[in-house]
Design an enzyme around this catalytic site. Structure first.
Site, PDB file in Angstrom:
ATOM      1  N   GLU A  27      10.164  15.857  15.775  1.00  7.18           N
ATOM      2  CA  GLU A  27      10.392  15.771  14.329  1.00  7.18           C
ATOM      3  C   GLU A  27       9.470  16.769  13.615  1.00  7.18           C
ATOM      4  OE1 GLU A  27       9.036  12.304  11.967  1.00  7.18           O
ATOM      5  OE2 GLU A  27      11.063  12.252  11.144  1.00  7.18           O
ATOM      6  N   GLU A  54      10.268   1.246  10.438  1.00 11.03           N
ATOM      7  CA  GLU A  54      11.258   2.313  10.242  1.00 11.03           C
ATOM      8  C   GLU A  54      10.499   3.617  10.453  1.00 11.03           C
ATOM      9  OE1 GLU A  54      14.409   1.941   9.592  1.00 11.03           O
ATOM     10  OE2 GLU A  54      14.569  -0.104   8.839  1.00 11.03           O
ATOM     11  N   LYS A  69       0.861  -1.185   0.000  1.00 10.13           N
ATOM     12  CA  LYS A  69       0.000   0.000   0.000  1.00 10.13           C
ATOM     13  C   LYS A  69       0.894   1.231   0.000  1.00 10.13           C
ATOM     14  CE  LYS A  69      -1.484   2.913   2.987  1.00 10.13           C
ATOM     15  NZ  LYS A  69      -1.567   4.144   2.182  1.00 10.13           N
ATOM     16  N   CYS A  85      13.798  11.128   6.488  1.00 12.95           N
ATOM     17  CA  CYS A  85      13.888  10.579   7.838  1.00 12.95           C
ATOM     18  C   CYS A  85      15.279  10.824   8.399  1.00 12.95           C
ATOM     19  CB  CYS A  85      13.553   9.102   7.831  1.00 12.95           C
ATOM     20  SG  CYS A  85      14.445   8.207   6.563  1.00 12.95           S
TER      21      CYS A  85
HETATM   22  P1  NAD Z   1       2.660   8.295   7.998  1.00 11.00           P
HETATM   23  O1  NAD Z   1       2.944   7.497   9.223  1.00 11.00           O
HETATM   24  O2  NAD Z   1       1.597   9.320   8.078  1.00 11.00           O
HETATM   25  O3  NAD Z   1       2.212   7.315   6.808  1.00 11.00           O
HETATM   26  C1  NAD Z   1       3.023   6.237   6.394  1.00 11.00           C
HETATM   27  C2  NAD Z   1       2.135   5.215   5.694  1.00 11.00           C
HETATM   28  O4  NAD Z   1       1.243   4.647   6.657  1.00 11.00           O
HETATM   29  C3  NAD Z   1       1.257   5.789   4.588  1.00 11.00           C
HETATM   30  O5  NAD Z   1       1.156   4.870   3.529  1.00 11.00           O
HETATM   31  C4  NAD Z   1      -0.091   5.949   5.276  1.00 11.00           C
HETATM   32  O6  NAD Z   1      -1.181   5.939   4.376  1.00 11.00           O
HETATM   33  C5  NAD Z   1      -0.096   4.734   6.189  1.00 11.00           C
HETATM   34  N1  NAD Z   1      -0.980   4.835   7.350  1.00 11.00           N
HETATM   35  C6  NAD Z   1      -1.377   5.958   8.008  1.00 11.00           C
HETATM   36  N2  NAD Z   1      -2.175   5.625   9.046  1.00 11.00           N
HETATM   37  C7  NAD Z   1      -2.280   4.277   9.044  1.00 11.00           C
HETATM   38  C8  NAD Z   1      -2.967   3.340   9.879  1.00 11.00           C
HETATM   39  N3  NAD Z   1      -3.687   3.736  10.924  1.00 11.00           N
HETATM   40  N4  NAD Z   1      -2.843   2.038   9.603  1.00 11.00           N
HETATM   41  C9  NAD Z   1      -2.090   1.622   8.556  1.00 11.00           C
HETATM   42  N5  NAD Z   1      -1.430   2.450   7.732  1.00 11.00           N
HETATM   43  C10 NAD Z   1      -1.510   3.762   7.975  1.00 11.00           C
HETATM   44  O7  NAD Z   1       4.041   8.888   7.509  1.00 11.00           O
HETATM   45  P2  NAD Z   1       4.334   9.844   6.243  1.00 11.00           P
HETATM   46  O8  NAD Z   1       3.829  11.195   6.577  1.00 11.00           O
HETATM   47  O9  NAD Z   1       3.882   9.184   4.994  1.00 11.00           O
HETATM   48  O10 NAD Z   1       5.930   9.831   6.229  1.00 11.00           O
HETATM   49  C11 NAD Z   1       6.698  10.640   7.045  1.00 11.00           C
HETATM   50  C12 NAD Z   1       7.238   9.868   8.229  1.00 11.00           C
HETATM   51  O11 NAD Z   1       7.942   8.721   7.778  1.00 11.00           O
HETATM   52  C13 NAD Z   1       8.242  10.665   9.047  1.00 11.00           C
HETATM   53  O12 NAD Z   1       8.007  10.462  10.409  1.00 11.00           O
HETATM   54  C14 NAD Z   1       9.578  10.054   8.653  1.00 11.00           C
HETATM   55  O13 NAD Z   1      10.600  10.192   9.595  1.00 11.00           O
HETATM   56  C15 NAD Z   1       9.200   8.633   8.446  1.00 11.00           C
HETATM   57  N6  NAD Z   1      10.177   7.957   7.598  1.00 11.00           N
HETATM   58  C16 NAD Z   1      11.041   7.082   8.186  1.00 11.00           C
HETATM   59  C17 NAD Z   1      12.006   6.427   7.433  1.00 11.00           C
HETATM   60  C18 NAD Z   1      12.957   5.450   8.051  1.00 11.00           C
HETATM   61  O14 NAD Z   1      13.509   4.643   7.335  1.00 11.00           O
HETATM   62  N7  NAD Z   1      13.184   5.467   9.346  1.00 11.00           N
HETATM   63  C19 NAD Z   1      12.089   6.689   6.071  1.00 11.00           C
HETATM   64  C20 NAD Z   1      11.201   7.600   5.502  1.00 11.00           C
HETATM   65  C21 NAD Z   1      10.241   8.214   6.281  1.00 11.00           C
END
Ligand code: NAD
Length: 494
Positions: free
Chosen positions: A383, A252, A177, A286
């Protein structure tokens, strides 16, 4: 402006509309009038169909020899090389980061394809001595089954590739997804895999929201593992849901990465590194440099030179090669950034440059620097995920390490110094999964483990060979060729 296309889900090797026929729009954050395409707005029923497809393809795929599986991944890597420029342009258009960076994002998928393909002839287990005569002992990796993957928007192809390609070489099948802001790059990635000859059902994609697609994917009984990259709060919810269902789950999550600059460090090099680390990808990495912890003796000189450099950064549409920083991903994200500027000012940090929306149709924001930031401020601990950098003055390396560790996250970190002793000390004592000496906090390579400690991760590492521990289980195998029943621990003369 490019073409607008209608995209479906990818299930059992075919593009299909969502069961309800509903769609959602994907727009260019540099110009929201630019509609990139519509994508399937899916529900639990679509997830069910995708999981059934992945389940159906699993036995044939796991029984395909790993070197054969790897050949398909290798071909996918070659196809991505050929299409790198076109896919990079699509990515800049849907995500906003500048072309130089989206080319890097596709390159990371290419690197991962070739690295994962190499694993097809390794996937090493162990052979060890047995404690009884005429007995052979070894361990082998076995796949897990249908793997569910949930990915964010900031590395729209690289992150899906880090998950999908190692999962495939290990013999798993996949339902992914993608983030709702960047589904096109996952569509492109899947087209490349399909064109490389991946059998139907081995990889499936369902687009839609976290609650309507992500949650049913996690809850589906035939999904054996969830691999999630995203925010720490959503990651926590994913972990709880997986724990209740006894599922393996790799996370992650967020970061608040620090770069330490000691008084003997190369200030100009640190300026270059902070500019790239903090404002590359508009700070939406990230691993973005979010804090520079600097020896008080050089803090003013560093802030002055950095601000002079950052004020010249060209903000705009990343499809223009001269642009150095693109927009925030969405209006919501820009509002978050704006709120942190207000928080920082209210906490008493001093705004050096930026702090405002930048002109243009897109969700642009000026690259922003605060100085005289105190380690306890929200600006220094939470963050932000945008183009905001905090400069925190400290007295010497002990305080620098203490401040670096004074956050909930532990993804990436860096030190600038010419003193090898202090560099090694920081390498040992900074709590982070990734550490750089005299380089920015961003720049991971795919052959090394990637991930973080504390609220950044849950003990797994993607990339390198460590990713194989996510996507396989170990099976220990004993072969007794003595012809009689031998008993470990029992058959011995003390
Ligand atoms: P997010 O947590 O809002 O969303 C990530 C994914 O989860 C999306 O596909 C979203 O649709 C899905 N999602 C949201 N709520 C959900 C739920 N309740 N159940 C299942 N899936 C759900 O994050 P974002 O805004 O897309 O990305 C930014 C974040 O990602 C930042 O915190 C960043 O640090 C982190 N990030 C971490 C890494 C790493 O490797 N550590 C890499 C890239 C981004």
């Amino acid at each position: 402006m490019g073409a607008m296309t209608v995209h479906g889900n990818f299930i059992n090797g075919a593009w299909v509309a969502s069961v309800t026929g509903e769609t959602f729009e994907n727009r260019n954050p540099a110009n929201p009038d630019d509609l990139i395409g519509t994508f399937a707005k899916s529900t639990a029923e679509d997830v069910g169909r995708a999981v059934a497809s992945a389940r159906g393809a699993y036995d044939a795929w796991r029984l395909t020899p790993a070197p054969r599986r790897a050949e398909i991944l290798y071909r996918a890597g070659q196809i991505l090389m050929e299409r790198k420029e076109a896919y990079a342009r699509d990515m800049t258009r849907e995500m906003g980061k500048v072309l130089k960076e989206t080319r890097g994002d596709i390159q990371e998928a290419i690197d991962t394809a070739f690295y994962a393909a190499g694993e097809g002839r390794r996937l090493f287990g162990q052979t060890v001595p047995a404690e009884l005569p005429n007995k052979f002992a070894m361990s082998v990796r076995v796949p897990i089954g249908v793997c569910g993957m949930i990915t964010p928007w900031n590395f729209p192809m690289a992150i899906p590739s880090w998950k999908i390609l190692p999962a495939l070489v290990c013999g798993n099948t996949v339902v992914i997804k993608p983030a709702t802001d960047t589904p096109l790059s996952v569509v492109n990635f899947i087209v490349a895999l399909h064109d490389a000859g991946l059998p139907p059902g081995v990889v499936n994609m369902v687009t839609g929201s976290g609650s309507h697609v992500g949650t049913p994917l996690i809850e589906h009984p035939d999904v054996k593992l969830i691999s999630f990259t995203g925010s720490t709060e959503v990651g926590r919810q994913v972990a709880v849901a997986c724990a209740e269902r006894y599922k393996k789950c790799s996370l992650e999550m967020g970061g608040k990465n620090a770069m330490i600059l000691l008084e003997d460090g190369d200030i100009d090099l640190a300026v270059d590194a902070a500019t790239w680390g903090a404002f590359g990808t508009t700070g939406q990495r990230c691993t973005a440099t979010s804090r520079v912890i600097v020896d008080r003796r050089v803090a003013a000189a560093f802030a002055e030179r950095l601000a002079a450099r950052v004020r010249t950064l060209k903000v705009g549409d990343g499809l223009d090669e001269s642009i150095e920083m693109g927009p925030c991903i969405s209006e919501a994200q820009r509002k978050t950034v704006e709120s942190y500027v207000a928080i920082g000012t209210g906490e008493g940090a001093r705004l050096v440059c930026g702090g405002k929306r930048a002109s243009g149709k897109g969700f642009f924001f000026e690259p922003t620097i605060f100085e005289q930031v105190k380690p306890s401020m929200r600006l220094a601990t939470e963050e932000i995920f945008g183009p905001v950098l905090s400069i925190i003055p400290v007295d010497g390396i002990d305080e620098a390490i203490k401040v670096a560790n004074a956050v909930d996250y532990g993804l990436s970190s860096a030190i600038f110094t010419r003193d090898i002793n202090r560099a090694f000390r920081a390498m040992r004592d900074v709590e982070a999964g990734i550490f750089y000496v005299n380089s920015s906090t961003i720049g991971a390579e795919v052959q090394l483990p990637f991930g973080g400690v504390k609220k950044t991760g849950n003990g797994h590492r993607e990339a390198g060979t460590t990713v194989l521990d996510i996507f396989t289980e170990w099976k220990s195998v004993y072969v007794d060729f003595s012809g009689r029943l031998q008993k470990a621990q029992i058959d011995r003369v003390d």
